[in-house]
Design an enzyme around this catalytic site. Structure first.
Site, PDB file in Angstrom:
ATOM      1  N   ALA A  77      62.361  34.294  77.050  1.00  0.00           N
ATOM      2  CA  ALA A  77      62.398  33.911  75.433  1.00  0.00           C
ATOM      3  C   ALA A  77      62.200  32.552  75.381  1.00  0.00           C
ATOM      4  O   ALA A  77      62.479  31.745  76.532  1.00  0.00           O
ATOM      5  CB  ALA A  77      63.800  34.347  75.019  1.00  0.00           C
ATOM      6  N   GLN A  88      17.275  42.312  26.699  1.00  0.00           N
ATOM      7  CA  GLN A  88      17.215  42.396  25.387  1.00  0.00           C
ATOM      8  C   GLN A  88      17.466  40.673  24.710  1.00  0.00           C
ATOM      9  O   GLN A  88      18.948  40.375  24.763  1.00  0.00           O
ATOM     10  CB  GLN A  88      18.350  43.082  24.698  1.00  0.00           C
ATOM     11  CG  GLN A  88      18.355  43.196  22.848  1.00  0.00           C
ATOM     12  CD  GLN A  88      19.908  43.611  22.466  1.00  0.00           C
ATOM     13  OE1 GLN A  88      20.652  43.894  23.070  1.00  0.00           O
ATOM     14  NE2 GLN A  88      19.687  43.934  21.189  1.00  0.00           N
ATOM     15  N   ARG A 119      60.711  27.040  80.622  1.00  0.00           N
ATOM     16  CA  ARG A 119      61.773  26.354  79.730  1.00  0.00           C
ATOM     17  C   ARG A 119      62.227  25.356  80.686  1.00  0.00           C
ATOM     18  O   ARG A 119      62.545  25.658  81.969  1.00  0.00           O
ATOM     19  CB  ARG A 119      62.630  27.243  79.217  1.00  0.00           C
ATOM     20  CG  ARG A 119      63.345  28.190  79.922  1.00  0.00           C
ATOM     21  CD  ARG A 119      64.376  28.864  79.048  1.00  0.00           C
ATOM     22  NE  ARG A 119      64.102  30.210  78.600  1.00  0.00           N
ATOM     23  CZ  ARG A 119      64.389  31.405  79.217  1.00  0.00           C
ATOM     24  NH1 ARG A 119      65.295  31.195  80.335  1.00  0.00           N
ATOM     25  NH2 ARG A 119      64.162  32.602  78.830  1.00  0.00           N
ATOM     26  N   ARG A 136      34.948  38.153  21.175  1.00  0.00           N
ATOM     27  CA  ARG A 136      36.304  38.072  20.951  1.00  0.00           C
ATOM     28  C   ARG A 136      37.345  38.257  22.058  1.00  0.00           C
ATOM     29  O   ARG A 136      38.396  37.987  22.146  1.00  0.00           O
ATOM     30  CB  ARG A 136      36.564  39.461  19.984  1.00  0.00           C
ATOM     31  CG  ARG A 136      35.878  39.620  18.785  1.00  0.00           C
ATOM     32  CD  ARG A 136      35.665  40.984  18.073  1.00  0.00           C
ATOM     33  NE  ARG A 136      34.633  41.616  18.717  1.00  0.00           N
ATOM     34  CZ  ARG A 136      34.117  42.719  18.230  1.00  0.00           C
ATOM     35  NH1 ARG A 136      34.753  43.722  17.304  1.00  0.00           N
ATOM     36  NH2 ARG A 136      33.154  43.454  18.741  1.00  0.00           N
ATOM     37  N   LYS A 150      31.347  40.437  28.806  1.00  0.00           N
ATOM     38  CA  LYS A 150      32.092  41.485  28.433  1.00  0.00           C
ATOM     39  C   LYS A 150      32.356  42.910  29.444  1.00  0.00           C
ATOM     40  O   LYS A 150      33.216  43.016  29.801  1.00  0.00           O
ATOM     41  CB  LYS A 150      32.103  42.011  26.981  1.00  0.00           C
ATOM     42  CG  LYS A 150      32.971  43.063  26.825  1.00  0.00           C
ATOM     43  CD  LYS A 150      33.279  43.044  25.220  1.00  0.00           C
ATOM     44  CE  LYS A 150      32.386  43.917  24.220  1.00  0.00           C
ATOM     45  NZ  LYS A 150      32.776  44.158  22.817  1.00  0.00           N
ATOM     46  N   ARG A 201      47.089  41.258  56.967  1.00  0.00           N
ATOM     47  CA  ARG A 201      45.769  40.554  56.462  1.00  0.00           C
ATOM     48  C   ARG A 201      44.459  41.096  56.945  1.00  0.00           C
ATOM     49  O   ARG A 201      44.472  41.878  58.104  1.00  0.00           O
ATOM     50  CB  ARG A 201      45.983  38.977  56.690  1.00  0.00           C
ATOM     51  CG  ARG A 201      46.790  38.389  56.148  1.00  0.00           C
ATOM     52  CD  ARG A 201      47.105  36.733  56.371  1.00  0.00           C
ATOM     53  NE  ARG A 201      45.957  36.052  56.460  1.00  0.00           N
ATOM     54  CZ  ARG A 201      45.693  34.985  57.448  1.00  0.00           C
ATOM     55  NH1 ARG A 201      46.674  34.682  58.179  1.00  0.00           N
ATOM     56  NH2 ARG A 201      44.640  34.215  57.253  1.00  0.00           N
ATOM     57  N   TYR A 253      53.938  36.087  63.929  1.00  0.00           N
ATOM     58  CA  TYR A 253      52.703  35.855  63.633  1.00  0.00           C
ATOM     59  C   TYR A 253      51.778  36.515  64.759  1.00  0.00           C
ATOM     60  O   TYR A 253      51.928  35.801  65.923  1.00  0.00           O
ATOM     61  CB  TYR A 253      52.241  34.379  63.294  1.00  0.00           C
ATOM     62  CG  TYR A 253      51.043  34.237  62.851  1.00  0.00           C
ATOM     63  CD1 TYR A 253      50.536  35.023  61.913  1.00  0.00           C
ATOM     64  CD2 TYR A 253      50.018  33.462  63.654  1.00  0.00           C
ATOM     65  CE1 TYR A 253      49.071  34.784  61.598  1.00  0.00           C
ATOM     66  CE2 TYR A 253      48.684  33.505  63.810  1.00  0.00           C
ATOM     67  CZ  TYR A 253      48.291  34.067  62.570  1.00  0.00           C
ATOM     68  OH  TYR A 253      46.879  34.001  62.384  1.00  0.00           O
TER      69      TYR A 253
HETATM   70  C1  UD1 Z   1      30.385  49.553  17.950  1.00  0.00           C
HETATM   71  C2  UD1 Z   1      29.711  50.596  16.871  1.00  0.00           C
HETATM   72  C3  UD1 Z   1      31.176  51.147  16.133  1.00  0.00           C
HETATM   73  C4  UD1 Z   1      31.838  51.924  16.983  1.00  0.00           C
HETATM   74  C5  UD1 Z   1      32.343  51.159  18.224  1.00  0.00           C
HETATM   75  C6  UD1 Z   1      32.868  51.816  19.173  1.00  0.00           C
HETATM   76  C7  UD1 Z   1      27.921  49.483  16.011  1.00  0.00           C
HETATM   77  C8  UD1 Z   1      27.023  48.696  14.996  1.00  0.00           C
HETATM   78  N1  UD1 Z   1      28.972  49.719  15.945  1.00  0.00           N
HETATM   79  O1  UD1 Z   1      31.081  48.595  17.322  1.00  0.00           O
HETATM   80  O2  UD1 Z   1      30.752  52.028  14.979  1.00  0.00           O
HETATM   81  O3  UD1 Z   1      33.198  52.488  16.494  1.00  0.00           O
HETATM   82  O4  UD1 Z   1      31.300  50.265  18.930  1.00  0.00           O
HETATM   83  O5  UD1 Z   1      33.385  51.105  20.354  1.00  0.00           O
HETATM   84  O6  UD1 Z   1      27.314  50.062  17.127  1.00  0.00           O
HETATM   85  N2  UD1 Z   1      25.189  45.518  22.356  1.00  0.00           N
HETATM   86  C9  UD1 Z   1      24.116  45.289  22.821  1.00  0.00           C
HETATM   87  N3  UD1 Z   1      23.028  44.614  22.107  1.00  0.00           N
HETATM   88  C10 UD1 Z   1      23.541  44.188  20.800  1.00  0.00           C
HETATM   89  C11 UD1 Z   1      24.845  44.408  20.221  1.00  0.00           C
HETATM   90  C12 UD1 Z   1      25.703  45.060  21.169  1.00  0.00           C
HETATM   91  O7  UD1 Z   1      23.728  45.251  24.010  1.00  0.00           O
HETATM   92  O8  UD1 Z   1      22.532  43.442  20.123  1.00  0.00           O
HETATM   93  C13 UD1 Z   1      26.122  46.038  23.221  1.00  0.00           C
HETATM   94  C14 UD1 Z   1      27.325  45.378  23.351  1.00  0.00           C
HETATM   95  O9  UD1 Z   1      27.439  44.650  24.705  1.00  0.00           O
HETATM   96  C15 UD1 Z   1      28.480  46.458  23.906  1.00  0.00           C
HETATM   97  C16 UD1 Z   1      28.076  47.653  22.689  1.00  0.00           C
HETATM   98  O10 UD1 Z   1      26.595  47.301  22.436  1.00  0.00           O
HETATM   99  O11 UD1 Z   1      28.865  46.916  24.924  1.00  0.00           O
HETATM  100  C17 UD1 Z   1      28.570  47.848  21.367  1.00  0.00           C
HETATM  101  O12 UD1 Z   1      28.414  46.558  20.645  1.00  0.00           O
HETATM  102  P1  UD1 Z   1      29.710  45.856  19.940  1.00  0.00           P
HETATM  103  O13 UD1 Z   1      29.640  44.452  19.280  1.00  0.00           O
HETATM  104  O14 UD1 Z   1      31.010  45.830  20.927  1.00  0.00           O
HETATM  105  O15 UD1 Z   1      30.113  46.834  18.908  1.00  0.00           O
HETATM  106  P2  UD1 Z   1      31.533  46.941  18.262  1.00  0.00           P
HETATM  107  O16 UD1 Z   1      31.985  46.209  17.148  1.00  0.00           O
HETATM  108  O17 UD1 Z   1      32.616  47.505  19.277  1.00  0.00           O
HETATM  109 CA    CA Z   2      32.989  47.148  21.393  1.00  0.00          CA
END
Ligand code: UD1
Ligand code: CA
Length: 455
Positions: A418, A71, A435, A9, A16, A328, A361
């Site tokens: 100067a 993962q 000068r 998003r 992110k 700087r 400068y």
């Molecule tokens: C998630 C929660 C939601 C909560 C919200 C709060 C779930 C299913 N939903 O939604 O209930 O209200 O957070 O902010 O948990 N991530 C992984 N591996 C994955 C999927 C996600 O590491 O397979 C990580 C993402 O990088 C992120 C976090 O988990 O940092 C949350 O994932 P995201 O997709 O942002 O979940 P939300 O839709 O925000």
């Molecule tokens: Ca999130």
């Protein structure tokens, strides 16, 4: 810490969790907040942009040193926590957090742990009440008991109307967490393994699940650029409030932009439209702004900086910079130095009580104490190939519009006339003037005017 997601998003090529808010990446804020739990071990689940995330985390010097788990396929938050099982090891409790920062405060995390231990729960979740919980998971309660957390995509219209949202800050007994997670399915709208699905499973086994309401400033996480902007505003409000509580005057906190981690001494006044960024440290009793930007800059006590920009500079005690100065990287101003309007300084040290008041400068130079650098002086430091140094001794007086062609030295108490182009060293106490003789033509103007009328 769950940091494997792509953040679709945000429409970004940067992972992110590395998007900055108040000058620091989201994941940095998560790690700072998690310190409230005094972790004995930190495990970060990475996937998208894993190398960038690892490198960024390493540069923050976090202790205990985080362990990374890959993962490869992001099948959901439950799947991510499961992937970390081995790295988590045999600890008693596991605190889970989103890497995209649900903006809990350290006291919320402490309250979460307190409740978890006092109630002897298998899991305890941090929630928050919001006017509009947007896309966040809804907290479903029966009476006061939490029974489930429903993702928006799976929620009924009645559930969507619930104003209590779930953060992903949750503390779980490790044994219960890893007994429940393998039982989580992906029979939902997003075909994902949701971490939140462990709660009904734990409750079904007769375990206790608790919820603690925290203050997340009316929002959770940052899933879009709009979310980042809201989070920025929220954290800015908190940062500014903390500085004011510590004795700093902010004339207008709504137009004062201070990065997380910046330090400011008491009785300092920060005026509007000022940006204090990176590792900036400001002493006591300073006056900063208006319209000033300081990046990675140190300002000693009682200094003033106004309508100016400084990056990687050191500003001495009682020094006075601006308006309209640019410092700087590598600029070192000793105590009581004055740098005035339209002056640029780079990689130079200026001794105490020296003045560089106008339009100059100064680059790659060492300037002594009590010297005066006349208006429009330039250290000509670059010959098109290399940079060269200029050295100016204590008490020197550099005349206005002097070009100091480096490498060149002006000795102690030396003076330049100067308009001179100085290409040779000036001995201590000497005057160097370069000068042409002045030619004076008497009656010139009257003659020219009459010639003009005659034509
Ligand atoms: C998630 C929660 C939601 C909560 C919200 C709060 C779930 C299913 N939903 O939604 O209930 O209200 O957070 O902010 O948990 N991530 C992984 N591996 C994955 C999927 C996600 O590491 O397979 C990580 C993402 O990088 C992120 C976090 O988990 O940092 C949350 O994932 P995201 O997709 O942002 O979940 P939300 O839709 O925000
Ligand atoms: Ca999130």
């Amino acid at each position: 810490m769950l940091a494997a997601g792509k953040g679709k998003r945000l429409r970004s090529s940067i992972p992110k969790v590395l998007h900055p808010v108040c000058g620091r990446p989201l994941l940095w804020h998560v790690l700072q907040t998690a310190r409230a739990a005094r972790p004995t071990k930190i495990v970060i689940v990475v996937g998208h942009g894993a190398d960038d995330v690892r490198e960024a985390v390493a540069s923050w010097g976090i202790t205990p040193k985080p362990v990374f788990v890959e993962q490869a396929e992001q099948l959901g938050t439950g799947h991510a926590v499961l992937a970390a099982a081995k790295a988590v090891g045999r600890v008693h409790d596991v605190l889970v957090a989103n890497g995209d920062f649900d903006p809990a405060r350290p006291e919320d995390i402490r309250a979460l742990l307190r409740t978890h231990r006092r109630t002897d729960s298998a899991a305890t979740v941090l929630t928050a009440e919001m006017n509009d919980p947007g896309g966040y998971g809804r907290v479903i309660r029966e009476g006061r008991r939490l029974v489930a957390i429903r993702e928006l995509a799976d929620a009924t219209p009645q559930e969507r109307a619930i104003r209590e949202g779930a953060t992903n800050w949750a503390v779980c007994r490790r044994a219960d967490l890893y007994r429940a997670l393998p039982l989580v399915g992906r029979d939902n709208r997003q075909r994902e393994y949701y971490l939140n699905d462990i709660y009904p499973i734990l409750l079904g086994k007769g375990s206790r699940v608790s919820a603690v309401m925290g203050d997340t400033g009316g929002m959770i996480g940052a899933n879009s650029r709009r979310g980042l902007a809201s989070l920025e505003r929220l954290l800015r409000t908190r940062i500014n409030a903390a500085h004011m509580d510590a004795g700093v005057t902010l004339l207008d906190p709504t137009t004062t932009y201070i990065d997380a981690g910046v330090k400011i001494g008491s009785d300092t006044v920060v005026l509007p439209l000022t940006f204090l960024e990176g590792d900036t440290v400001i002493g006591r009793g300073c006056r900063i702004g208006p319209s000033t930007r300081l990046v990675d800059t140190r300002v000693a006590d009682a200094a003033q900086v106004t309508f100016s920009v400084a990056e990687g500079a050191l500003i001495g005690r009682g020094a006075d910079v601006g308006p309209f100065a640019r410092l700087r990287p590598g600029t070192v101003l000793a105590a009581r130095v004055h740098v005035g309007s339209y002056v640029e300084i780079k990689a130079s040290s200026i001794g105490r009580d020296t003045k560089v008041p106008h339009l100059s400068y100064v680059g790659d130079a060492t300037v002594g104490r009590r010297a005066n650098i006349g208006a429009a002086t330039v250290t000509v430091n670059y010959d098109g190939y290399d940079k060269h140094r200029t050295v100016i001794g204590d008490d020197a007086r550099i005349g206005s519009d002097t070009m100091l062609v480096a490498p060149v030295n002006v000795g102690k108490g030396g003076v330049t006339g100067a308009g001179s182009v100085i290409t040779k060293d000036v001995p201590a106490g000497a005057l160097a003037v370069e000068r042409g003789e002045q030619r004076t033509v008497k009656g010139y103007r009257r003659r020219r005017d009459s010639e003009h009328r005659g034509s």
